[in-house]
Scaffold this motif. Sequence first.
Motif, PDB file in Angstrom:
ATOM      1  N   VAL A 191       3.220  -2.129   8.221  1.00 32.19           N
ATOM      2  CA  VAL A 191       3.554  -0.725   7.953  1.00 32.19           C
ATOM      3  C   VAL A 191       2.807   0.155   8.948  1.00 32.19           C
ATOM      4  CG1 VAL A 191       3.939  -1.155   5.488  1.00 32.19           C
ATOM      5  CG2 VAL A 191       1.661  -0.457   6.296  1.00 32.19           C
ATOM      6  N   PRO A 192       3.259   1.393   9.167  1.00 32.88           N
ATOM      7  CA  PRO A 192       2.521   2.283  10.074  1.00 32.88           C
ATOM      8  C   PRO A 192       1.137   2.626   9.519  1.00 32.88           C
ATOM      9  CG  PRO A 192       4.756   3.090   9.690  1.00 32.88           C
ATOM     10  CD  PRO A 192       4.509   2.005   8.688  1.00 32.88           C
ATOM     11  N   LEU A 193       0.138   2.636  10.371  1.00 30.68           N
ATOM     12  CA  LEU A 193      -1.181   3.097   9.952  1.00 30.68           C
ATOM     13  C   LEU A 193      -1.131   4.591   9.641  1.00 30.68           C
ATOM     14  CD1 LEU A 193      -4.230   2.547   9.549  1.00 30.68           C
ATOM     15  CD2 LEU A 193      -4.524   3.117  11.980  1.00 30.68           C
ATOM     16  N   ASP A 194      -0.443   5.335  10.492  1.00 24.68           N
ATOM     17  CA  ASP A 194      -0.303   6.784  10.348  1.00 24.68           C
ATOM     18  C   ASP A 194       1.185   7.111  10.298  1.00 24.68           C
ATOM     19  OD1 ASP A 194      -0.296   9.530  10.473  1.00 24.68           O
ATOM     20  OD2 ASP A 194      -1.215   9.657  12.469  1.00 24.68           O
ATOM     21  N   TYR A 195       1.653   7.527   9.127  1.00 31.64           N
ATOM     22  CA  TYR A 195       3.088   7.753   8.972  1.00 31.64           C
ATOM     23  C   TYR A 195       3.579   8.967   9.761  1.00 31.64           C
ATOM     24  CZ  TYR A 195       3.984   4.073   5.595  1.00 31.64           C
ATOM     25  OH  TYR A 195       4.166   2.843   4.999  1.00 31.64           O
ATOM     26  N   PRO A 249      -3.729  -2.520  -1.823  1.00 29.27           N
ATOM     27  CA  PRO A 249      -3.460  -1.280  -1.091  1.00 29.27           C
ATOM     28  C   PRO A 249      -4.203  -1.242   0.243  1.00 29.27           C
ATOM     29  CG  PRO A 249      -3.899  -0.828  -3.411  1.00 29.27           C
ATOM     30  CD  PRO A 249      -4.235  -2.279  -3.177  1.00 29.27           C
ATOM     31  N   ARG A 250      -3.733  -0.400   1.127  1.00 27.01           N
ATOM     32  CA  ARG A 250      -4.338  -0.307   2.457  1.00 27.01           C
ATOM     33  C   ARG A 250      -5.838  -0.080   2.359  1.00 27.01           C
ATOM     34  NH1 ARG A 250      -2.258   3.957   6.176  1.00 27.01           N
ATOM     35  NH2 ARG A 250      -0.279   2.892   5.823  1.00 27.01           N
ATOM     36  N   GLY A 251      -6.559  -0.778   3.214  1.00 27.04           N
ATOM     37  CA  GLY A 251      -8.010  -0.674   3.248  1.00 27.04           C
ATOM     38  C   GLY A 251      -8.725  -1.615   2.311  1.00 27.04           C
ATOM     39  N   ILE A 252      -7.975  -2.338   1.475  1.00 25.40           N
ATOM     40  CA  ILE A 252      -8.568  -3.105   0.376  1.00 25.40           C
ATOM     41  C   ILE A 252      -8.272  -4.593   0.538  1.00 25.40           C
ATOM     42  CG2 ILE A 252      -8.465  -3.496  -2.121  1.00 25.40           C
ATOM     43  CD1 ILE A 252      -7.705  -0.467  -2.329  1.00 25.40           C
ATOM     44  N   GLY A 253      -9.292  -5.412   0.323  1.00 29.15           N
ATOM     45  CA  GLY A 253      -9.118  -6.847   0.200  1.00 29.15           C
ATOM     46  C   GLY A 253      -8.493  -7.505   1.395  1.00 29.15           C
ATOM     47  N   ARG A 254      -7.307  -8.070   1.203  1.00 30.20           N
ATOM     48  CA  ARG A 254      -6.645  -8.839   2.242  1.00 30.20           C
ATOM     49  C   ARG A 254      -5.737  -7.983   3.106  1.00 30.20           C
ATOM     50  NH1 ARG A 254      -6.816 -10.473  -2.689  1.00 30.20           N
ATOM     51  NH2 ARG A 254      -7.756 -12.448  -3.294  1.00 30.20           N
ATOM     52  N   SER A 255      -5.594  -6.693   2.752  1.00 27.28           N
ATOM     53  CA  SER A 255      -4.836  -5.775   3.591  1.00 27.28           C
ATOM     54  C   SER A 255      -5.738  -5.248   4.698  1.00 27.28           C
ATOM     55  CB  SER A 255      -4.277  -4.619   2.763  1.00 27.28           C
ATOM     56  OG  SER A 255      -3.270  -5.075   1.873  1.00 27.28           O
ATOM     57  N   THR A 287      -0.609   5.206   0.761  1.00 37.47           N
ATOM     58  CA  THR A 287      -0.291   4.032  -0.056  1.00 37.47           C
ATOM     59  C   THR A 287       1.031   4.226  -0.784  1.00 37.47           C
ATOM     60  OG1 THR A 287      -2.636   3.481  -0.339  1.00 37.47           O
ATOM     61  CG2 THR A 287      -1.101   2.543  -1.923  1.00 37.47           C
ATOM     62  N   ALA A 288       1.310   5.453  -1.235  1.00 40.05           N
ATOM     63  CA  ALA A 288       2.607   5.730  -1.854  1.00 40.05           C
ATOM     64  C   ALA A 288       3.742   5.450  -0.872  1.00 40.05           C
ATOM     65  CB  ALA A 288       2.657   7.181  -2.335  1.00 40.05           C
ATOM     66  N   ARG A 289       3.555   5.840   0.384  1.00 36.28           N
ATOM     67  CA  ARG A 289       4.563   5.546   1.407  1.00 36.28           C
ATOM     68  C   ARG A 289       4.673   4.041   1.638  1.00 36.28           C
ATOM     69  NH1 ARG A 289       2.159  10.457   3.171  1.00 36.28           N
ATOM     70  NH2 ARG A 289       3.722  12.088   3.579  1.00 36.28           N
ATOM     71  N   ASP A 290       3.532   3.342   1.579  1.00 39.20           N
ATOM     72  CA  ASP A 290       3.566   1.880   1.696  1.00 39.20           C
ATOM     73  C   ASP A 290       4.390   1.270   0.568  1.00 39.20           C
ATOM     74  OD1 ASP A 290       1.859   2.058   3.899  1.00 39.20           O
ATOM     75  OD2 ASP A 290       0.051   1.660   2.713  1.00 39.20           O
ATOM     76  N   MET A 291       4.251   1.796  -0.640  1.00 31.97           N
ATOM     77  CA  MET A 291       5.022   1.253  -1.759  1.00 31.97           C
ATOM     78  C   MET A 291       6.524   1.428  -1.521  1.00 31.97           C
ATOM     79  SD  MET A 291       2.972   1.750  -5.328  1.00 31.97           S
ATOM     80  CE  MET A 291       3.181   3.516  -5.479  1.00 31.97           C
ATOM     81  N   LEU A 292       6.918   2.573  -0.966  1.00 33.32           N
ATOM     82  CA  LEU A 292       8.328   2.768  -0.653  1.00 33.32           C
ATOM     83  C   LEU A 292       8.788   1.752   0.385  1.00 33.32           C
ATOM     84  CD1 LEU A 292      10.891   4.375  -1.119  1.00 33.32           C
ATOM     85  CD2 LEU A 292      10.098   6.027   0.601  1.00 33.32           C
ATOM     86  N   LYS A 293       7.936   1.464   1.367  1.00 27.57           N
ATOM     87  CA  LYS A 293       8.260   0.439   2.361  1.00 27.57           C
ATOM     88  C   LYS A 293       8.441  -0.934   1.699  1.00 27.57           C
ATOM     89  CE  LYS A 293       8.130   2.271   6.604  1.00 27.57           C
ATOM     90  NZ  LYS A 293       9.244   2.111   7.578  1.00 27.57           N
TER      91      LYS A 293
END
Length: 595
Positions: free
Chosen positions: A83-87, A154-160, A223-229
């Motif tokens: 996903v894009p880092l910066d949408y 979510p972005r920044g967390i764990g395995r992401s 992260t909301a945009r990531d969920m849409l992706k």
Amino acid sequence: MTVTPTIRRLFAYCLPFLALWFFFAKESPYAKYTLLGENPQPTLCATDSHSATDDFPWESISPTEKLVWIDCYANQQCARLKVPLDYSHPGGASAAMALIRTPSAVPHDSPNYRGPVLINPGGPGGSGVDTVAAAGTLLSTIIGPEFDIIGFDPRGIGRSTPRISFFGSRAERQIWTVESVSTFSVNSSADALARAWARGIVLGQLAGKGDNGSLRFMTTDHTARDMLKIVQAHGRDKLQYWGFSYGSVLGATFAAMFPQHVGRLIIDGVMDSEDYYATKWSKNLFDADKTWMSFINGCVAAGPAGCALHAPTAAEIIEKVDKVYASLRKRPIPVQTDTSSGLVDWSMVRATIFASLYSPYAMFPTLARILADLHEGNGTTLFKLLEQPAFQCACDPAQYQFERLLDATSGIICNDGERVSPAYEDLVGHYGRLSETSSWADVWERPRMPCLGWPDFPKNHFRGPFVANTSFPLLLIGNTMDPVTPLWAAKKMSEGFAGSVVLTQDSPGHCSVASVSICTFIYIRQYFLDGRLPQPGTVCPVDVPLFPPSPSPDVADEDQAQVRFLNSLSAADRRLFEAATELVKMSPVRFLGGI
């Protein structure tokens, strides 16, 4: 007292995260007391370090813009979505989202297949991968076999990746967090609040110093945009989602940003999103003292055989607890076991009690035994419950490359929210106002602390308003006695979303999964499957006791009553009851990560 592995894991995950939340580390102040040698349980409202013992090779999955699933864990599948880092600059740098799914029992080409349901366990900082890896089958039983159950970090967390990290090594982080024991409760000493303030300033500065340029993009709206992706990568247009605690902020943010993309959206253990984005953390504790009193009153009702701390009146039990507090303030209890030694002090006991308020049906009997022993000057029960091997540096740093870090909690909170005044006098004023709302302010003041010295990033991301006419109405769930997300907040947030309904569960604890309610879970399943909402004002009872019945001459009658209850359920409802019971045993609701 028999201490089950589940109860040991509950404390292992709960205590380190008291400083901030749900949904439950080695980097915590109480790291030496956590149990790393046992398989971790899922978290539905917080953070832990499951991935330190995760032997699945996530690095072997290349991030792709289309979902490519491979087998992983136990009959599950994993993927990494690019996903894009910066949408605002989608052609620039990218991020990789780690996902796991418990597949639907229905083939995807069947007309009965209902698509994916995304799970967020809260925090911020909780791992959806951990949650679904451990509890995906249970969640599938509750939601329905027609759905894929999708967990994501979510972005920044764990395995992401990229990940939020303030320190150069695990050892540096461990040294920093161990030193925070003295300020775990900001009322633990005369200078505890001032020391917590100073540490918050430093941690914010460390975040800025270690930033590689990605930190500012670790926000809830991204992260909301990531969920849409994720939804679109499944070939769908509308989100199906169940979010707990902070996951309610994420869900409300998605609904406000993308109202036309809402399919089925449940937020459970609802935070006041406006208060969260204002970085006030001032409206969480409205029902915390009421939740604590459910322990006191439940102990009275349970009798001496059912509650180890029992006394004939609530006032007498409160007096016992006050005696424990006073004794520990004056003199911590030294404890030595066969494998380690240490102290049981005020902060540890405050953390233990507050942790139990999240999962009272799993924890109150154990809490009663701990407090009864402490009342007699014995801290061994509590200490041994949390005992674990000392921290050891990794010979191979790659072993921990996907370890979830508590840094992520602070990163998301401080990026999301308004800037916090670094003036010590303003912190004192905030703590004073918070103390007027609850006696638990001393363990809830710290979520804002790292924001005191946070980098001066632009605050141009979405932070409301939370008003929308969504393409399908939301379902909000709140407990009558939730220690950190009061029912009031669910009702307030519902006002902004047209057609939404608040379902009330009549129980103490954080989020609906703190207890077993066939009523609640039937409504959840009906909502996902058929889109049916409960009538406004619906209140669901729970189906298990707060303190299990004590052995008595009438135990046969008690067993028969339980058998009659189970026999009254349909086969489907019985499976639902059993799955919910297993979730409660796991004590899935966790604290947020701490400083």
